[in-house]
Scaffold this motif. Structure first.
Motif, PDB file in Angstrom:
ATOM      1  N   ALA A  36       0.814  -1.218   0.000  1.00 38.55           N
ATOM      2  CA  ALA A  36       0.000   0.000   0.000  1.00 38.55           C
ATOM      3  C   ALA A  36       0.845   1.264   0.000  1.00 38.55           C
ATOM      4  O   ALA A  36       0.381   2.324  -0.402  1.00 38.55           O
ATOM      5  CB  ALA A  36      -0.936   0.005   1.204  1.00 38.55           C
ATOM      6  N   HIS A  37       2.098   1.184   0.450  1.00 35.27           N
ATOM      7  CA  HIS A  37       2.948   2.371   0.507  1.00 35.27           C
ATOM      8  C   HIS A  37       3.922   2.455  -0.664  1.00 35.27           C
ATOM      9  O   HIS A  37       4.741   3.364  -0.710  1.00 35.27           O
ATOM     10  CB  HIS A  37       3.730   2.393   1.822  1.00 35.27           C
ATOM     11  N   ILE A  38       3.853   1.529  -1.597  1.00 33.18           N
ATOM     12  CA  ILE A  38       4.756   1.558  -2.741  1.00 33.18           C
ATOM     13  C   ILE A  38       4.123   2.366  -3.867  1.00 33.18           C
ATOM     14  O   ILE A  38       2.957   2.171  -4.209  1.00 33.18           O
ATOM     15  CB  ILE A  38       5.075   0.126  -3.229  1.00 33.18           C
ATOM     16  N   ALA A  39       4.902   3.282  -4.434  1.00 35.44           N
ATOM     17  CA  ALA A  39       4.398   4.087  -5.545  1.00 35.44           C
ATOM     18  C   ALA A  39       4.040   3.180  -6.721  1.00 35.44           C
ATOM     19  O   ALA A  39       4.648   2.121  -6.922  1.00 35.44           O
ATOM     20  CB  ALA A  39       5.454   5.105  -5.961  1.00 35.44           C
ATOM     21  N   ARG A  40       3.057   3.612  -7.506  1.00 34.59           N
ATOM     22  CA  ARG A  40       2.612   2.805  -8.633  1.00 34.59           C
ATOM     23  C   ARG A  40       2.599   3.644  -9.911  1.00 34.59           C
ATOM     24  O   ARG A  40       2.384   4.853  -9.884  1.00 34.59           O
ATOM     25  CB  ARG A  40       1.230   2.212  -8.361  1.00 34.59           C
ATOM     26  N   GLN A  41       2.848   2.962 -11.003  1.00 36.27           N
ATOM     27  CA  GLN A  41       2.796   3.565 -12.325  1.00 36.27           C
ATOM     28  C   GLN A  41       1.859   2.714 -13.171  1.00 36.27           C
ATOM     29  O   GLN A  41       2.163   1.553 -13.472  1.00 36.27           O
ATOM     30  CB  GLN A  41       4.194   3.592 -12.953  1.00 36.27           C
ATOM     31  N   GLU A  42       0.711   3.279 -13.505  1.00 34.16           N
ATOM     32  CA  GLU A  42      -0.290   2.519 -14.264  1.00 34.16           C
ATOM     33  C   GLU A  42      -0.547   1.154 -13.621  1.00 34.16           C
ATOM     34  O   GLU A  42      -0.523   0.111 -14.273  1.00 34.16           O
ATOM     35  CB  GLU A  42       0.152   2.364 -15.723  1.00 34.16           C
ATOM     36  N   TYR A  43      -0.743   1.169 -12.321  1.00 33.35           N
ATOM     37  CA  TYR A  43      -1.085  -0.009 -11.517  1.00 33.35           C
ATOM     38  C   TYR A  43       0.087  -0.958 -11.265  1.00 33.35           C
ATOM     39  O   TYR A  43      -0.080  -1.999 -10.626  1.00 33.35           O
ATOM     40  CB  TYR A  43      -2.259  -0.789 -12.136  1.00 33.35           C
ATOM     41  N   SER A  44       1.272  -0.638 -11.765  1.00 35.80           N
ATOM     42  CA  SER A  44       2.449  -1.462 -11.493  1.00 35.80           C
ATOM     43  C   SER A  44       3.217  -0.886 -10.307  1.00 35.80           C
ATOM     44  O   SER A  44       3.385   0.333 -10.195  1.00 35.80           O
ATOM     45  CB  SER A  44       3.372  -1.511 -12.715  1.00 35.80           C
ATOM     46  N   TYR A  45       3.708  -1.763  -9.431  1.00 34.33           N
ATOM     47  CA  TYR A  45       4.454  -1.344  -8.251  1.00 34.33           C
ATOM     48  C   TYR A  45       5.895  -1.006  -8.637  1.00 34.33           C
ATOM     49  O   TYR A  45       6.569  -1.786  -9.316  1.00 34.33           O
ATOM     50  CB  TYR A  45       4.467  -2.457  -7.204  1.00 34.33           C
ATOM     51  N   ASP A  46       6.376   0.146  -8.171  1.00 37.05           N
ATOM     52  CA  ASP A  46       7.733   0.613  -8.461  1.00 37.05           C
ATOM     53  C   ASP A  46       8.676   0.103  -7.368  1.00 37.05           C
ATOM     54  O   ASP A  46       8.684   0.617  -6.252  1.00 37.05           O
ATOM     55  CB  ASP A  46       7.742   2.145  -8.510  1.00 37.05           C
ATOM     56  N   LEU A  47       9.485  -0.896  -7.700  1.00 40.93           N
ATOM     57  CA  LEU A  47      10.347  -1.538  -6.710  1.00 40.93           C
ATOM     58  C   LEU A  47      11.708  -0.877  -6.577  1.00 40.93           C
ATOM     59  O   LEU A  47      12.498  -1.263  -5.715  1.00 40.93           O
ATOM     60  CB  LEU A  47      10.531  -3.017  -7.068  1.00 40.93           C
ATOM     61  N   GLY A  48      11.997   0.113  -7.416  1.00 42.98           N
ATOM     62  CA  GLY A  48      13.264   0.819  -7.308  1.00 42.98           C
ATOM     63  C   GLY A  48      14.232   0.454  -8.419  1.00 42.98           C
ATOM     64  O   GLY A  48      13.938  -0.348  -9.308  1.00 42.98           O
ATOM     65  N   MET A  49      15.425   1.060  -8.347  1.00 41.45           N
ATOM     66  CA  MET A  49      16.447   0.873  -9.373  1.00 41.45           C
ATOM     67  C   MET A  49      17.383  -0.274  -8.994  1.00 41.45           C
ATOM     68  O   MET A  49      17.803  -0.397  -7.835  1.00 41.45           O
ATOM     69  CB  MET A  49      17.251   2.163  -9.542  1.00 41.45           C
ATOM     70  N   PHE A  50      17.711  -1.099 -10.000  1.00 44.85           N
ATOM     71  CA  PHE A  50      18.576  -2.255  -9.791  1.00 44.85           C
ATOM     72  C   PHE A  50      19.640  -2.313 -10.880  1.00 44.85           C
ATOM     73  O   PHE A  50      19.469  -1.753 -11.968  1.00 44.85           O
ATOM     74  CB  PHE A  50      17.763  -3.562  -9.837  1.00 44.85           C
ATOM     75  N   ASP A  51      20.708  -3.023 -10.569  1.00 39.29           N
ATOM     76  CA  ASP A  51      21.702  -3.398 -11.567  1.00 39.29           C
ATOM     77  C   ASP A  51      21.481  -4.877 -11.879  1.00 39.29           C
ATOM     78  O   ASP A  51      21.609  -5.731 -11.003  1.00 39.29           O
ATOM     79  CB  ASP A  51      23.117  -3.173 -11.033  1.00 39.29           C
ATOM     80  N   LEU A  52      21.137  -5.169 -13.129  1.00 41.98           N
ATOM     81  CA  LEU A  52      20.897  -6.542 -13.567  1.00 41.98           C
ATOM     82  C   LEU A  52      22.048  -6.956 -14.476  1.00 41.98           C
ATOM     83  O   LEU A  52      22.079  -6.593 -15.656  1.00 41.98           O
ATOM     84  CB  LEU A  52      19.572  -6.651 -14.317  1.00 41.98           C
ATOM     85  N   ALA A  53      23.020  -7.651 -13.908  1.00 39.05           N
ATOM     86  CA  ALA A  53      24.181  -8.120 -14.680  1.00 39.05           C
ATOM     87  C   ALA A  53      24.839  -6.977 -15.444  1.00 39.05           C
ATOM     88  O   ALA A  53      25.200  -7.105 -16.615  1.00 39.05           O
ATOM     89  CB  ALA A  53      23.775  -9.239 -15.628  1.00 39.05           C
ATOM     90  N   GLY A  54      24.982  -5.820 -14.776  1.00 39.29           N
ATOM     91  CA  GLY A  54      25.653  -4.681 -15.375  1.00 39.29           C
ATOM     92  C   GLY A  54      24.745  -3.716 -16.105  1.00 39.29           C
ATOM     93  O   GLY A  54      25.218  -2.713 -16.650  1.00 39.29           O
ATOM     94  N   CYS A  55      23.449  -3.978 -16.112  1.00 35.50           N
ATOM     95  CA  CYS A  55      22.479  -3.134 -16.817  1.00 35.50           C
ATOM     96  C   CYS A  55      21.538  -2.492 -15.799  1.00 35.50           C
ATOM     97  O   CYS A  55      20.855  -3.199 -15.056  1.00 35.50           O
ATOM     98  CB  CYS A  55      21.695  -3.987 -17.809  1.00 35.50           C
ATOM     99  N   GLN A  56      21.497  -1.170 -15.750  1.00 34.77           N
ATOM    100  CA  GLN A  56      20.650  -0.477 -14.782  1.00 34.77           C
ATOM    101  C   GLN A  56      19.213  -0.385 -15.293  1.00 34.77           C
ATOM    102  O   GLN A  56      18.973   0.082 -16.403  1.00 34.77           O
ATOM    103  CB  GLN A  56      21.186   0.927 -14.503  1.00 34.77           C
ATOM    104  N   ARG A  57      18.286  -0.824 -14.440  1.00 35.24           N
ATOM    105  CA  ARG A  57      16.874  -0.767 -14.798  1.00 35.24           C
ATOM    106  C   ARG A  57      16.030  -0.529 -13.547  1.00 35.24           C
ATOM    107  O   ARG A  57      16.346  -1.033 -12.470  1.00 35.24           O
ATOM    108  CB  ARG A  57      16.408  -2.078 -15.456  1.00 35.24           C
TER     109      ARG A  57
END
Length: 244
Positions: free
Chosen positions: A167-188
């Motif tokens: 309930a406290h996580i921001a949403r974008q078009e009903y999707s929960y925004d979990l934050g920024m991550f590095d995925l095997a060297g790729c920022q997303r």
């Protein structure tokens, strides 16, 4: 006898369980410094022994652009790593402050945070007998690498506390925004459509949400990256509001 005095109405600083005068003094003195505007003090709202998700920090400060989580240590064992990771995930920088009679615990916190803790860092110290209080350097996403250790990091219902959770996580078009991550060297920036963490979207920095492909990365693909230790959290969960 403790050898020092704590005066005034101090009930609002007390923890729920047993608490030594040495531990209580740190919180009381921190608030005195705020009132007197003597270092260390910070602009913002100070709250003592108030719940943040599933944790109760000794003090947290909500400031303009920077939130601080302050923990005083006076001999008791602490879950240094778990508390640090939770505070960072929730959008706080973390100050660990040690009683001068327990400086050996600085080794414990450093050991708990290594090898992810990068570079030199000065932890805070306090001494009620001499009126000493410093809060040291904060642990932040800039000096602490945050490896993702399980898929729970991508489950909104597992984040920010069991009562309020997603309930406290921001949403974008009903999707929960979990934050920024590095995925095997790729920022997303990772989004998911469900509280249990299914059907992800990965948005590149500076790109619009609708540029992301629904269902990519796949749950299996993301899980493999986590198992291979190829995922690092780069920033906090984006919260819908800052109020507790």
């Amino acid at each position: 006898m403790s050898g020092f005095e704590i005066w005034g109405d101090v009930d609002r600083y007390r923890s729920a369980g047993e608490e030594s005068d040495e531990h209580l003094w740190g919180k009381v003195e921190l608030d005195r410094r705020r009132k007197d505007k003597r270092k260390p003090w910070f602009e913002g709202e100070y709250r003592f022994e108030k719940k943040v998700a599933d944790r109760v920090p000794d003090c947290f400060v909500r400031g303009e652009g920077l939130n601080r989580w302050i923990e005083f240590v006076a001999g008791s064992d602490q879950p240094y790593r778990a508390k640090t990771r939770e505070a960072l995930r929730l959008g706080f920088v973390v100050h660990w402050v040690f009683h001068t009679d327990h400086r050996e615990q600085m080794h414990d916190v450093r050991e708990a945070l290594e090898p992810e803790l990068e570079g030199p860092i000065r932890f805070g110290e306090y001494d009620p007998l001499n009126g000493l209080l410093t809060v040291g350097d904060p642990v932040t996403f800039k000096n602490y690498e945050f490896p993702v250790e399980s898929m729970r990091e991508f489950e909104p219902r597992s984040l920010l506390g069991y009562r309020h959770g997603a309930a406290h996580i921001a949403r974008q078009e009903y999707s929960y925004d979990l934050g920024m991550f590095d995925l095997a060297g790729c920022q997303r920036r990772i989004f998911t459509d469900y509280p249990q963490g299914k059907y992800f979207r990965a948005v590149a920095p500076g790109q619009a949400f609708d540029t992301a492909t629904f269902g990519f990365p796949t749950e299996d693909g993301l899980e493999r990256l986590v198992e291979d230790e190829q995922v690092t959290r780069l920033g906090p969960v984006r919260r819908r509001d800052a109020a507790e």
